[in-house]
Design a protein around this motif. Structure first.
Motif, PDB file in Angstrom:
ATOM      1  N   ASP A 119     -12.853  13.370  -4.787  1.00  0.00           N
ATOM      2  CA  ASP A 119     -13.421  14.705  -4.985  1.00  0.00           C
ATOM      3  C   ASP A 119     -13.754  15.415  -3.679  1.00  0.00           C
ATOM      4  O   ASP A 119     -13.937  16.632  -3.668  1.00  0.00           O
ATOM      5  CB  ASP A 119     -14.660  14.644  -5.886  1.00  0.00           C
ATOM      6  CG  ASP A 119     -15.798  13.849  -5.282  1.00  0.00           C
ATOM      7  OD1 ASP A 119     -15.551  12.825  -4.608  1.00  0.00           O
ATOM      8  OD2 ASP A 119     -16.964  14.242  -5.505  1.00  0.00           O
ATOM      9  N   HIS A 122     -10.207  16.513   0.220  1.00  0.00           N
ATOM     10  CA  HIS A 122      -9.748  17.750   0.862  1.00  0.00           C
ATOM     11  C   HIS A 122     -10.699  18.163   1.985  1.00  0.00           C
ATOM     12  O   HIS A 122     -10.274  18.739   2.985  1.00  0.00           O
ATOM     13  CB  HIS A 122      -9.585  18.877  -0.163  1.00  0.00           C
ATOM     14  CG  HIS A 122     -10.866  19.295  -0.803  1.00  0.00           C
ATOM     15  ND1 HIS A 122     -11.544  18.503  -1.718  1.00  0.00           N
ATOM     16  CD2 HIS A 122     -11.613  20.410  -0.653  1.00  0.00           C
ATOM     17  CE1 HIS A 122     -12.646  19.123  -2.095  1.00  0.00           C
ATOM     18  NE2 HIS A 122     -12.713  20.282  -1.467  1.00  0.00           N
ATOM     19  N   CYS A 126      -7.801  17.537   4.563  1.00  0.00           N
ATOM     20  CA  CYS A 126      -7.012  18.764   4.485  1.00  0.00           C
ATOM     21  C   CYS A 126      -7.632  19.932   5.252  1.00  0.00           C
ATOM     22  O   CYS A 126      -6.911  20.692   5.900  1.00  0.00           O
ATOM     23  CB  CYS A 126      -6.785  19.159   3.030  1.00  0.00           C
ATOM     24  SG  CYS A 126      -5.967  17.889   2.052  1.00  0.00           S
ATOM     25  N   GLN A 146      -0.564  24.551  -1.081  1.00  0.00           N
ATOM     26  CA  GLN A 146      -0.901  23.462  -1.988  1.00  0.00           C
ATOM     27  C   GLN A 146      -0.950  22.144  -1.236  1.00  0.00           C
ATOM     28  O   GLN A 146      -0.354  22.016  -0.164  1.00  0.00           O
ATOM     29  CB  GLN A 146       0.106  23.375  -3.129  1.00  0.00           C
ATOM     30  CG  GLN A 146       1.537  23.103  -2.664  1.00  0.00           C
ATOM     31  CD  GLN A 146       2.525  23.164  -3.808  1.00  0.00           C
ATOM     32  OE1 GLN A 146       2.357  23.934  -4.745  1.00  0.00           O
ATOM     33  NE2 GLN A 146       3.556  22.346  -3.743  1.00  0.00           N
ATOM     34  N   GLU A 150      -5.105  17.735  -3.668  1.00  0.00           N
ATOM     35  CA  GLU A 150      -5.706  18.492  -4.766  1.00  0.00           C
ATOM     36  C   GLU A 150      -4.802  18.534  -5.998  1.00  0.00           C
ATOM     37  O   GLU A 150      -4.957  19.395  -6.854  1.00  0.00           O
ATOM     38  CB  GLU A 150      -6.088  19.884  -4.277  1.00  0.00           C
ATOM     39  CG  GLU A 150      -7.196  19.811  -3.218  1.00  0.00           C
ATOM     40  CD  GLU A 150      -7.688  21.152  -2.747  1.00  0.00           C
ATOM     41  OE1 GLU A 150      -8.838  21.498  -3.084  1.00  0.00           O
ATOM     42  OE2 GLU A 150      -6.926  21.849  -2.058  1.00  0.00           O
TER      43      GLU A 150
END
Length: 172
Positions: A119, A122, A126, A146, A150
């Motif tokens: 959770d 990212h 990212c 994208q 995720e």
């Protein structure tokens, strides 16, 4: 993409190994923050701290880059992110002004999920991708629509270099 004689990558462990160690440290801190201040605030703190760390890491790599930074020197660093089969990528463009690639397998995402941190994966990885450039060379920007982290089938990285965007940072 990188050779072992690159001063910017000498002595560096792969990023997947680094992120795994960091996540092991962050997990209990994050869990404690969630319990004390709530999930939303805990995520905001992790996000802010990781972004600041990414900028600092970018600046540290830039300082070790002989002759200054560019999109080509940035491309030379990518072996650290792919080391240990961390990413399965397909480079679709690698020029002085554009560096595009597709990630079909992301072991960062797999690792965070296995650690129970999917959770916030990212936030841990990212969000660093574009922010790293701020410290490394602000003329490099990332467009991505994208990520595997995720839930997408692949990540679409599109880095671009604009020599007029901002002055190059120089060492004091």
């Amino acid at each position: 993409m990188s050779d072992q004689n690159n001063p910017a990558t000498q002595g560096e462990i792969g990023i997947l190994a680094r992120r795994t160690i960091e996540a092991g440290i962050i997990k209990p801190v994050y869990e404690e923050m969630k319990a004390e201040i709530g999930e939303e605030k805990a995520k905001a703190i992790i996000d802010s701290a990781i972004r600041k760390a990414a900028i600092a890491a970018g600046a540290a790599f830039a300082a070790k880059t002989p002759g200054g930074t560019s999109l080509r020197t940035f491309q030379d660093l990518q072996s650290l992110w792919t080391q240990d089969d961390a990413l399965t990528i397909e480079v679709t463009k690698a020029t002085d002004s554009e560096f595009h690639y597709r990630v079909d397998r992301c072991r960062y995402a797999e690792t965070y999920r296995a650690m129970g941190l999917g959770d916030i994966g990212h936030l841990l990885s990212c969000n660093r991708d574009g922010t790293f450039c701020t410290g490394y060379d602000p003329r490099i920007t990332l467009k991505r629509t994208q990520t595997v982290m995720e839930g997408a089938s692949h990540c679409d990285f599109q880095y671009s270099f604009d020599p007029e965007a901002a002055p190059v940072k120089t060492s004091p």
